[in-house]
Design a protein around this motif. Structure first.
Motif, mmCIF file in Angstrom:
data_model
loop_
_atom_site.group_PDB
_atom_site.id
_atom_site.type_symbol
_atom_site.label_atom_id
_atom_site.label_comp_id
_atom_site.label_asym_id
_atom_site.label_seq_id
_atom_site.Cartn_x
_atom_site.Cartn_y
_atom_site.Cartn_z
ATOM 1 N N TRP A 1 0.874 -1.396 0.017
ATOM 2 C CA TRP A 1 0.015 0.013 -0.032
ATOM 3 C C TRP A 1 0.945 1.364 -0.033
ATOM 4 C CZ3 TRP A 1 -4.885 1.015 -1.179
ATOM 5 C CH2 TRP A 1 -5.406 2.420 -0.569
ATOM 6 N N LEU A 2 1.957 1.064 0.720
ATOM 7 C CA LEU A 2 2.919 2.460 1.040
ATOM 8 C C LEU A 2 3.398 2.830 -0.381
ATOM 9 C CD1 LEU A 2 4.391 1.920 4.352
ATOM 10 C CD2 LEU A 2 2.913 3.776 3.526
ATOM 11 N N PRO B 1 1.561 4.702 -6.025
ATOM 12 C CA PRO B 1 1.667 6.169 -6.275
ATOM 13 C C PRO B 1 0.320 6.815 -5.572
ATOM 14 C CG PRO B 1 1.065 5.205 -8.257
ATOM 15 C CD PRO B 1 1.267 4.026 -7.359
ATOM 16 N N ALA B 2 0.298 8.218 -5.088
ATOM 17 C CA ALA B 2 -0.598 8.934 -4.359
ATOM 18 C C ALA B 2 -1.508 9.412 -5.522
ATOM 19 C CB ALA B 2 -0.035 10.149 -3.735
ATOM 20 N N ALA B 3 -2.884 9.157 -5.303
ATOM 21 C CA ALA B 3 -3.862 9.722 -6.527
ATOM 22 C C ALA B 3 -4.497 10.696 -5.827
ATOM 23 C CB ALA B 3 -4.899 8.383 -6.649
ATOM 24 N N ALA B 4 -4.526 11.654 -6.810
ATOM 25 C CA ALA B 4 -5.236 13.117 -6.491
ATOM 26 C C ALA B 4 -6.784 12.972 -6.231
ATOM 27 C CB ALA B 4 -5.088 13.960 -7.772
#
Length: 67
Positions: A27-28, A31-34
């Motif tokens: 999970w870490l 990639p971060a999703a906006a």
């Protein structure tokens, strides 16, 4: 979130469990999703070359589930 004894105890228990630890590690690395899932690539409107669409299901993610 405040750090409490119970929260730390639960986090340590999660890290001792190999399955839960793997889920957290994977999970870490995502990639971060906006605003949510990424749109399909313009080169492939059908999404044939979309990056591993089943990744969340593979690590046990269930939509709408909160822990």
């Amino acid at each position: 979130r405040p750090r409490t004894e119970e929260a730390v105890r639960l986090a340590m228990a999660a890290l001792r469990d190999p399955d839960q630890r793997l889920r957290h590690e994977l999970w870490l690395r995502l990639p971060a999703a906006a605003d949510g899932p990424a749109a399909p690539s313009p080169a492939s409107p059908a999404g044939d070359d979309a990056p591993w669409t089943g990744a969340l299901a593979a690590i046990g993610w269930r939509q709408g589930c909160s822990r």
